[in-house]
Scaffold this motif. Structure first.
Motif, PDB file in Angstrom:
ATOM      1  N   GLU A  26      28.011  68.471  -8.500  1.00 31.87           N
ATOM      2  CA  GLU A  26      26.736  68.035  -9.066  1.00 31.87           C
ATOM      3  C   GLU A  26      26.697  66.514  -9.204  1.00 31.87           C
ATOM      4  O   GLU A  26      25.679  65.878  -8.916  1.00 31.87           O
ATOM      5  N   LEU A  27      27.800  65.924  -9.657  1.00 30.45           N
ATOM      6  CA  LEU A  27      27.857  64.464  -9.775  1.00 30.45           C
ATOM      7  C   LEU A  27      27.780  63.797  -8.413  1.00 30.45           C
ATOM      8  O   LEU A  27      27.061  62.800  -8.229  1.00 30.45           O
ATOM      9  N   TRP A  28      28.514  64.343  -7.451  1.00 30.46           N
ATOM     10  CA  TRP A  28      28.511  63.735  -6.118  1.00 30.46           C
ATOM     11  C   TRP A  28      27.135  63.814  -5.466  1.00 30.46           C
ATOM     12  O   TRP A  28      26.647  62.844  -4.897  1.00 30.46           O
ATOM     13  N   THR A  29      26.503  64.994  -5.546  1.00 32.57           N
ATOM     14  CA  THR A  29      25.197  65.143  -4.898  1.00 32.57           C
ATOM     15  C   THR A  29      24.137  64.286  -5.592  1.00 32.57           C
ATOM     16  O   THR A  29      23.171  63.856  -4.965  1.00 32.57           O
ATOM     17  N   SER A 106      11.981  71.365   1.660  1.00 30.72           N
ATOM     18  CA  SER A 106      13.402  71.500   1.936  1.00 30.72           C
ATOM     19  C   SER A 106      13.862  70.840   3.235  1.00 30.72           C
ATOM     20  O   SER A 106      14.926  70.230   3.280  1.00 30.72           O
ATOM     21  N   PHE A 107      13.070  70.971   4.307  1.00 29.54           N
ATOM     22  CA  PHE A 107      13.526  70.504   5.628  1.00 29.54           C
ATOM     23  C   PHE A 107      12.854  69.195   6.036  1.00 29.54           C
ATOM     24  O   PHE A 107      11.637  69.096   5.985  1.00 29.54           O
ATOM     25  N   PRO A 108      13.674  68.217   6.486  1.00 30.62           N
ATOM     26  CA  PRO A 108      15.138  68.166   6.446  1.00 30.62           C
ATOM     27  C   PRO A 108      15.616  67.648   5.093  1.00 30.62           C
ATOM     28  O   PRO A 108      14.811  67.221   4.275  1.00 30.62           O
ATOM     29  N   SER A 109      16.903  67.644   4.898  1.00 28.95           N
ATOM     30  CA  SER A 109      17.461  67.105   3.655  1.00 28.95           C
ATOM     31  C   SER A 109      17.449  65.581   3.707  1.00 28.95           C
ATOM     32  O   SER A 109      18.079  64.971   4.578  1.00 28.95           O
ATOM     33  N   ASN A 110      16.721  64.964   2.784  1.00 30.13           N
ATOM     34  CA  ASN A 110      16.707  63.498   2.730  1.00 30.13           C
ATOM     35  C   ASN A 110      18.082  62.935   2.394  1.00 30.13           C
ATOM     36  O   ASN A 110      18.480  61.891   2.920  1.00 30.13           O
ATOM     37  N   HIS A 111      18.795  63.620   1.506  1.00 27.84           N
ATOM     38  CA  HIS A 111      20.143  63.158   1.162  1.00 27.84           C
ATOM     39  C   HIS A 111      21.038  63.133   2.406  1.00 27.84           C
ATOM     40  O   HIS A 111      21.784  62.172   2.635  1.00 27.84           O
ATOM     41  N   ALA A 112      20.965  64.196   3.198  1.00 26.80           N
ATOM     42  CA  ALA A 112      21.782  64.251   4.411  1.00 26.80           C
ATOM     43  C   ALA A 112      21.330  63.201   5.417  1.00 26.80           C
ATOM     44  O   ALA A 112      22.165  62.575   6.084  1.00 26.80           O
ATOM     45  N   ALA A 113      20.031  63.004   5.535  1.00 27.36           N
ATOM     46  CA  ALA A 113      19.524  62.000   6.472  1.00 27.36           C
ATOM     47  C   ALA A 113      19.979  60.599   6.071  1.00 27.36           C
ATOM     48  O   ALA A 113      20.404  59.799   6.923  1.00 27.36           O
ATOM     49  N   ILE A 114      19.900  60.296   4.785  1.00 22.75           N
ATOM     50  CA  ILE A 114      20.336  58.981   4.303  1.00 22.75           C
ATOM     51  C   ILE A 114      21.840  58.812   4.518  1.00 22.75           C
ATOM     52  O   ILE A 114      22.299  57.771   4.992  1.00 22.75           O
ATOM     53  N   ALA A 115      22.604  59.848   4.181  1.00 20.30           N
ATOM     54  CA  ALA A 115      24.055  59.761   4.357  1.00 20.30           C
ATOM     55  C   ALA A 115      24.423  59.607   5.829  1.00 20.30           C
ATOM     56  O   ALA A 115      25.299  58.802   6.184  1.00 20.30           O
ATOM     57  N   LEU A 138      29.464  63.941   5.493  1.00 20.45           N
ATOM     58  CA  LEU A 138      29.580  65.395   5.615  1.00 20.45           C
ATOM     59  C   LEU A 138      29.677  66.061   4.238  1.00 20.45           C
ATOM     60  O   LEU A 138      29.080  67.120   4.006  1.00 20.45           O
ATOM     61  N   LEU A 139      30.418  65.415   3.335  1.00 19.80           N
ATOM     62  CA  LEU A 139      30.541  65.960   1.982  1.00 19.80           C
ATOM     63  C   LEU A 139      29.206  65.942   1.254  1.00 19.80           C
ATOM     64  O   LEU A 139      28.874  66.887   0.530  1.00 19.80           O
ATOM     65  N   MET A 140      28.427  64.879   1.453  1.00 20.60           N
ATOM     66  CA  MET A 140      27.099  64.821   0.837  1.00 20.60           C
ATOM     67  C   MET A 140      26.221  65.945   1.374  1.00 20.60           C
ATOM     68  O   MET A 140      25.511  66.622   0.603  1.00 20.60           O
ATOM     69  N   ALA A 141      26.266  66.161   2.686  1.00 25.90           N
ATOM     70  CA  ALA A 141      25.456  67.222   3.273  1.00 25.90           C
ATOM     71  C   ALA A 141      25.872  68.591   2.724  1.00 25.90           C
ATOM     72  O   ALA A 141      25.026  69.407   2.325  1.00 25.90           O
ATOM     73  N   PHE A 142      27.178  68.847   2.679  1.00 26.22           N
ATOM     74  CA  PHE A 142      27.647  70.135   2.167  1.00 26.22           C
ATOM     75  C   PHE A 142      27.265  70.325   0.698  1.00 26.22           C
ATOM     76  O   PHE A 142      26.916  71.434   0.278  1.00 26.22           O
ATOM     77  N   SER A 143      27.305  69.247  -0.067  1.00 22.56           N
ATOM     78  CA  SER A 143      27.001  69.362  -1.496  1.00 22.56           C
ATOM     79  C   SER A 143      25.575  69.820  -1.743  1.00 22.56           C
ATOM     80  O   SER A 143      25.295  70.478  -2.747  1.00 22.56           O
ATOM     81  N   ARG A 144      24.666  69.481  -0.829  1.00 19.84           N
ATOM     82  CA  ARG A 144      23.266  69.888  -1.013  1.00 19.84           C
ATOM     83  C   ARG A 144      23.112  71.401  -0.859  1.00 19.84           C
ATOM     84  O   ARG A 144      22.226  72.008  -1.486  1.00 19.84           O
ATOM     85  N   TYR A 151      19.057  74.686   2.758  1.00 18.16           N
ATOM     86  CA  TYR A 151      19.684  75.547   3.752  1.00 18.16           C
ATOM     87  C   TYR A 151      20.714  74.740   4.550  1.00 18.16           C
ATOM     88  O   TYR A 151      20.605  73.506   4.648  1.00 18.16           O
ATOM     89  N   PRO A 152      21.675  75.413   5.183  1.00 20.11           N
ATOM     90  CA  PRO A 152      22.599  74.686   6.069  1.00 20.11           C
ATOM     91  C   PRO A 152      21.892  73.936   7.202  1.00 20.11           C
ATOM     92  O   PRO A 152      22.301  72.825   7.562  1.00 20.11           O
ATOM     93  N   HIS A 153      20.827  74.531   7.772  1.00 21.34           N
ATOM     94  CA  HIS A 153      20.149  73.824   8.868  1.00 21.34           C
ATOM     95  C   HIS A 153      19.404  72.591   8.370  1.00 21.34           C
ATOM     96  O   HIS A 153      19.201  71.640   9.121  1.00 21.34           O
ATOM     97  N   ASP A 154      19.008  72.570   7.101  1.00 23.42           N
ATOM     98  CA  ASP A 154      18.367  71.378   6.536  1.00 23.42           C
ATOM     99  C   ASP A 154      19.310  70.178   6.588  1.00 23.42           C
ATOM    100  O   ASP A 154      18.912  69.073   6.979  1.00 23.42           O
ATOM    101  N   VAL A 155      20.552  70.415   6.183  1.00 28.85           N
ATOM    102  CA  VAL A 155      21.489  69.296   6.101  1.00 28.85           C
ATOM    103  C   VAL A 155      22.047  68.931   7.472  1.00 28.85           C
ATOM    104  O   VAL A 155      22.283  67.755   7.760  1.00 28.85           O
ATOM    105  N   ALA A 156      22.263  69.937   8.331  1.00 30.91           N
ATOM    106  CA  ALA A 156      22.795  69.648   9.665  1.00 30.91           C
ATOM    107  C   ALA A 156      21.820  68.790  10.465  1.00 30.91           C
ATOM    108  O   ALA A 156      22.197  67.764  11.058  1.00 30.91           O
ATOM    109  N   LEU A 157      20.562  69.203  10.471  1.00 33.88           N
ATOM    110  CA  LEU A 157      19.566  68.430  11.214  1.00 33.88           C
ATOM    111  C   LEU A 157      19.212  67.136  10.488  1.00 33.88           C
ATOM    112  O   LEU A 157      18.811  66.159  11.130  1.00 33.88           O
TER     113      LEU A 157
END
Length: 242
Positions: A26-29, A106-115, A138-144, A151-157
């Motif tokens: 939670e802190l990391w995300t 949800s799609f796409p994950s802004n956190h994953a896109a920024i990371a 990758l850790l930021m994406a997984f944390s979401r 969803y997993p596809h949100d963070v992957a894409l």
């Protein structure tokens, strides 16, 4: 694309994980993206102090490219309007920090896109950072997914989108940005030589504003090794040479 099965698996694992693991994720995300900001500042400071124009340009473009990637991700998110899995997937564990409000898609994950964008831009600036920033992204994406808001596809894409946009921005603008840095440094070098030679002339208000603009730009780019300059470059918008 249906990744509700992997989503249930990850959130189920998160729900059964020790409390300290849940709190760590939670802190990391929530705050992990600030670490990329610290790295942006460190790379810029290093390049400013001893880097050539291209190194400074890459350091300055890294956060700019990340901002562009975020804007693109947000535009896609507003267009697709995918509901969050914490509301759409039946039987999944409830997110520990609650589900984002309706309309926060949800799609796409802004956190994953920024990371992803930050990691790619930082590696393009300093290749040695790859073993650090790629796992962090990758850790930021997984944390979401772990906290149940994507969803997993949100963070992957999201990672793919952010990294691709950042790479394109950096590749397109490195040349012009490096020329701009050389022009700013050349302006500062000429001004310093004029002062060292004791040259005096009547200064208008415009001259004073120009001198202040040059000083401000030099603080951003640094003087460069040996007063690096490019004779073919004469002006940069907002930082004109005297």
């Amino acid at each position: 694309m249906d990744t509700s099965g992997p989503y249930r698996a990850v959130t189920g694992f998160a729900d059964s994980a020790p409390v300290w693991v849940q709190r760590a994720f939670e802190l990391w995300t929530g705050y992990g993206l600030w670490l990329f900001g610290v790295l942006f500042a460190a790379v810029w400071w290093r390049a400013r102090g001893r880097g050539r124009a291209r190194a400074v340009a890459l350091a300055l473009l890294a956060p700019a490219a990340t901002a562009v990637a975020y804007a693109v991700s947000e535009a896609v998110k507003s267009t697709v309007e995918e509901e969050r899995p914490c509301r759409a997937v039946a039987g999944a564990a409830a997110p520990p920090a609650g589900c984002p409000p309706p309309g926060d898609w949800s799609f796409p994950s802004n956190h994953a896109a920024i990371a992803g964008a930050a990691a790619v831009a930082l590696v393009m600036a300093v290749r040695r950072l790859a073993p650090l920033v790629v796992p962090l992204a990758l850790l930021m994406a997984f944390s979401r997914v772990f906290v149940g808001v994507h969803y997993p596809h949100d963070v992957a894409l999201g990672l793919l989108l952010g990294g691709s946009v950042a790479a394109l921005v950096v590749l397109a603008l490195t040349g012009p940005a490096a020329s701009g840095v050389r022009a700013v440094r050349a302006a500062g070098t000429r001004r310093a030589r004029t002062r060292a030679n004791g040259t005096r002339k009547a200064r208008t208000r415009a001259d004073g504003m120009r001198a202040r603009a040059i000083r401000a730009c030099i603080r951003l780019t640094g003087p460069g090794p040996g007063g690096e300059s490019s004779p073919e470059v004469r002006n940069v918008p907002g930082c004109r040479m005297p």
